[in-house]
Each structure stands twice: as structure tokens, then as C-alpha cells.
Design a protein around this motif. Structure first.
Motif, PDB file in Angstrom:
ATOM      1  N   GLU A 157       0.828  -1.208   0.000  1.00 52.59           N
ATOM      2  CA  GLU A 157       0.000   0.000   0.000  1.00 52.59           C
ATOM      3  C   GLU A 157       0.861   1.257   0.000  1.00 52.59           C
ATOM      4  OE1 GLU A 157      -3.187   0.276  -0.316  1.00 52.59           O
ATOM      5  OE2 GLU A 157      -3.841  -1.804  -0.063  1.00 52.59           O
ATOM      6  N   GLU A 246      -9.492  -8.960  -1.144  1.00 51.05           N
ATOM      7  CA  GLU A 246     -10.110  -7.670  -1.469  1.00 51.05           C
ATOM      8  C   GLU A 246     -11.463  -7.850  -2.146  1.00 51.05           C
ATOM      9  OE1 GLU A 246      -9.021  -3.462  -3.780  1.00 51.05           O
ATOM     10  OE2 GLU A 246      -7.499  -5.017  -3.465  1.00 51.05           O
ATOM     11  N   THR A 296       0.053   0.903   8.068  1.00 55.09           N
ATOM     12  CA  THR A 296      -0.140   1.943   7.062  1.00 55.09           C
ATOM     13  C   THR A 296      -0.921   3.120   7.648  1.00 55.09           C
ATOM     14  OG1 THR A 296      -2.309   1.227   6.207  1.00 55.09           O
ATOM     15  CG2 THR A 296      -0.359   0.070   5.380  1.00 55.09           C
ATOM     16  N   LEU A 298      -3.530   4.254   5.909  1.00 54.33           N
ATOM     17  CA  LEU A 298      -4.816   4.190   5.224  1.00 54.33           C
ATOM     18  C   LEU A 298      -5.943   4.494   6.200  1.00 54.33           C
ATOM     19  CD1 LEU A 298      -4.402   0.925   3.106  1.00 54.33           C
ATOM     20  CD2 LEU A 298      -4.279   3.272   2.285  1.00 54.33           C
ATOM     21  N   SER A 299      -6.965   5.165   5.698  1.00 53.61           N
ATOM     22  CA  SER A 299      -8.125   5.445   6.539  1.00 53.61           C
ATOM     23  C   SER A 299      -8.867   4.147   6.819  1.00 53.61           C
ATOM     24  CB  SER A 299      -9.054   6.429   5.830  1.00 53.61           C
ATOM     25  OG  SER A 299      -9.659   5.818   4.702  1.00 53.61           O
ATOM     26  N   THR A 301     -11.919   3.552   6.231  1.00 51.02           N
ATOM     27  CA  THR A 301     -12.718   3.241   5.047  1.00 51.02           C
ATOM     28  C   THR A 301     -11.880   2.549   3.984  1.00 51.02           C
ATOM     29  OG1 THR A 301     -14.196   5.121   5.435  1.00 51.02           O
ATOM     30  CG2 THR A 301     -14.142   4.217   3.197  1.00 51.02           C
ATOM     31  N   GLU A 302     -10.667   3.039   3.761  1.00 46.43           N
ATOM     32  CA  GLU A 302      -9.777   2.432   2.764  1.00 46.43           C
ATOM     33  C   GLU A 302      -9.378   1.011   3.166  1.00 46.43           C
ATOM     34  OE1 GLU A 302      -7.446   6.317   0.924  1.00 46.43           O
ATOM     35  OE2 GLU A 302      -6.871   5.554   2.909  1.00 46.43           O
ATOM     36  N   VAL A 305     -12.327  -1.323   2.442  1.00 48.85           N
ATOM     37  CA  VAL A 305     -12.427  -1.656   1.020  1.00 48.85           C
ATOM     38  C   VAL A 305     -11.347  -2.664   0.634  1.00 48.85           C
ATOM     39  CG1 VAL A 305     -12.204  -0.746  -1.319  1.00 48.85           C
ATOM     40  CG2 VAL A 305     -13.508   0.531   0.398  1.00 48.85           C
ATOM     41  N   ALA A 306     -10.124  -2.460   1.132  1.00 46.57           N
ATOM     42  CA  ALA A 306      -9.007  -3.347   0.797  1.00 46.57           C
ATOM     43  C   ALA A 306      -9.225  -4.765   1.314  1.00 46.57           C
ATOM     44  CB  ALA A 306      -7.708  -2.786   1.358  1.00 46.57           C
ATOM     45  N   THR A 312     -18.406   0.476   5.783  1.00 42.38           N
ATOM     46  CA  THR A 312     -17.488   0.754   6.891  1.00 42.38           C
ATOM     47  C   THR A 312     -18.110   0.362   8.219  1.00 42.38           C
ATOM     48  OG1 THR A 312     -16.538   2.613   5.666  1.00 42.38           O
ATOM     49  CG2 THR A 312     -16.121   2.552   8.028  1.00 42.38           C
TER      50      THR A 312
END
Length: 335
Positions: A157, A246, A296, A298-299, A301-302, A305-306, A312
Motif C-alpha cells: 500500500e 479484497e 499503514t 490508510l483510513s 474506510t480504505e 475496502v481493501a 465501513t
């Protein structure tokens, strides 16, 4: 003499002498606080034995830190260095061995040093977290690199231009090893390139190693060994699950992979893993989410999704059931 001074004095006495000859292949190991001691020792011993078996100083090495100060390794021991890092000659090899700090932040001094040395034709590699230093400096863009299996998701990422390998190590102009004893295998392959496979085999025998692992070897034990079973249908399904976190597979797709009905697949999982296919799959996705939140920026939410979550709120609820905290809370307290 204080306890810390005694430790430093002990290490200063016990460190092996460093080769300073200007012939043969020369290596510099650049240490950073928190580095793991095993990869360093695993890299040094094959060179020492190569010199012994060849009867010449075919390899020389130097231990350095950015400032020349002693470096604290992950086990709490203090490693004395030969001094501060000094520029290398074209064809020399620099290996960065790092700790967790290299994963979290890029050190501008180190990044500048690595880019400068790469521009002057120095071969640069990384062991353990040292691979992060190379990535932060941009040296792994479009380059293959070996990353520790526990860090792969986060690394991918953060550094999407790097070509990540799940193999035990990677050779080439950016040699990388994810840590542990695999550094010895990488070094023995470098020795084999220069002096032949027979010498590398003799070194492995001297080190009481069961052969020299190939760069194609896997870091982790097989799916069969990891879960203690060898049913070929189940092994095939688990590999497909790992490859599709994913975009999760449906219960029918999982059954199709196993070449069984949904009911038969459920019985298969119950027999070998004491759970259902979808529960096992959900736990795999949540483990990946935990890794991404830890490694990471990453939020939430991200991350959701991943890991295959369309909502969420659903992800947050599932994560809290599994780990006892929400994703935001986990990241805040560093769980």
C-alpha cells in the motif's frame, strides 16, 4: 563501571576483527537502532568461512552507523561499530539493516546517502526493515524486492511502485532478505556466483545448514503445514481465499473451487478446521485489516475496502467482535 559500559566493553572485545584489505569483495553493513542481530550474524559467517576455506581475504566487511555511535539491537544488546558511514567505491556492496523506526518514517539523511551511493555504482541491499529505507529513497521503484510476509500488505500500500516478492530473498542489484537466517542463504548465493556452488555447499556444511535455499523458496511454511492438514481440496481452497481478500469469493465459488457442493465444503472445513468456510474467510480478511491498520496510514474506510467490506459500519462491527476494539480505537492505542 556501569552495567551499560560493561555491555559495550564486552561487545568491543568480542567482535571479530574487520578485514581492511582493498582486494576482493567489500561489504558495509549500515545498522539502525532496533535492528535484528540474526540477519547480521547470518551474513557475516558465510564470508568468514569463505575466507577460511579459500585461504585468502576474498571478502572484507565493515560495520557502520550513520554517526559511528553504538547501535542498540532488538534483543537489547549494544553493537559497537567500526565508525561512521563513509562513501564506498563502485562495485562495493552496502547492506542496510534496520528496525521498526525505518518502517514508520523516512530518515532524510539515510535517503540522501542511499541515493548518492546508488548514483556512484554501489550495490545496495536491505535486510529486515532495511528494505523500507531503500523504498523511502526511491531505490525500489520498478525493482523486485523481498519483504517479510507479515509486512507485505502494508508495504504494498505504501510503495505501489515496488515489485514485491514473497520468496525467501531476491538477488540482483538490490539484494533483499526479509530477515532471520535467510540472510545466510542470500550471502551463500553471492559467494557461489563468485567462487562456485561447491564452495557455497562447503560453507553450508560448516554452518550445519541443511543445504542452501533457493531464491524461489517461500518465506512461510506451506498451507498444509500451517494448518496441520494435507487434504488437497482444502489446500486449494485456502490458497484461493488468501489470493482473494479484497474481492471475496462467494460460498458457491468456494464450493466450485473445491469441486464439491456447498454442504460438502462446509463439512470439509468442519472436519479439518472446526469452522465454516465463510467464518474462516472472514477471519483471514480481518487479520489483513489488523495488519493494514498497524502498518499503514490508510483510513478506516480504505482498509475496509481493501479487505472486501462494502460498508465501513459492517467492517467496524466485525472488527470489534474479533478484537474487542473498533479500528479507530485500535490505531489510537497501537494495539
Amino acid at each position: 563501571m556501569s552495567h551499560q559500559s560493561q555491555i559495550r566493553a564486552l561487545h568491543k572485545v568480542s567482535l571479530p576483527p574487520r578485514e581492511e584489505a582493498n582486494t576482493g569483495q567489500r561489504f558495509t553493513f549500515l545498522l539502525n537502532d532496533g535492528f535484528a542481530h540474526l540477519p547480521l550474524a547470518s551474513a557475516l559467517e558465510p564470508m568468514r568461512l569463505a575466507n577460511q576455506l579459500l585461504g585468502t581475504r576474498a571478502y572484507s566487511w565493515r560495520i557502520a552507523s550513520l554517526t559511528g555511535a553504538p547501535v542498540l539491537c532488538s534483543s537489547g544488546l549494544t553493537m559497537m561499530t567500526d565508525g561512521p558511514y563513509s562513501p564506498l567505491a563502485r562495485g562495493d556492496t552496502l547492506v542496510v539493516i534496520g528496525g521498526p523506526a525505518l518502517r514508520r518514517n523516512a530518515d532524510p539523511r539515510l535517503s540522501h546517502l542511499l541515493r548518492r551511493e546508488a548514483a556512484h555504482g554501489v550495490r545496495i541491499g536491505g535486510f529486515c526493515m532495511g528494505v523500507y529505507a531503500l523504498a523511502h529513497a526511491g531505490l525500489l521503484d520498478d525493482e523486485e524486492c523481498a519483504v517479510h510476509w507479515a509486512d507485505i500488505d502494508g508495504f504494498a500500500e505504501e510503495f505501489p511502485k515496488a515489485r514485491i516478492s514473497r520468496n525467501a530473498f531476491v538477488m540482483g542489484r538490490r539484494p533483499t532478505a526479509p530477515g532471520g537466517a535467510v540472510a545466510a542463504d542470500l550471502m551463500m548465493h553471492l559467494i557461489a556466483e563468485a567462487h562456485g556452488a561447491e564452495l557455497a555447499t562447503r560453507i553450508a556444511d560448516m554452518m550445519v545448514c541443511n543445504g542452501v535455499r533457493s531464491p524461489k523458496s517461500q518465506q512461510k511454511v506451506s498451507v498444509q503445514s500451517r494448518y496441520g492438514m494435507r487434504n488437497p481440496r482444502l489446500v486449494k481452497v485456502l490458497k484461493c481465499m488468501e489470493a482473494n481478500l479484497e474481492t471475496p469469493l462467494t460460498a458457491q465459488e468456494i464450493a466450485d473451487i473445491a469441486a464439491m457442493s456447498i454442504r460438502q465444503t462446509e463439512r470439509l472445513f468442519a472436519r479439518y478446521l472446526n469452522t465454516t468456510p465463510m467464518n474462516f474467510y472472514a477471519n483471514m480478511r480481518l487479520e489483513k485489516a489488523h495488519t493494514l491498520l498497524s502498518q499503514t496510514e490508510l483510513s478506516v474506510t480504505e482498509v475496509a475496502v481493501a479487505c472486501g467490506y462494502k460498508s465501513t459500519s459492517h467492517f467496524t462491527k466485525s472488527f470489534r467482535l474479533a478484537y474487542g476494539v473498533t479500528p479507530k480505537r485500535m490505531r489510537a492505542v497501537g494495539t
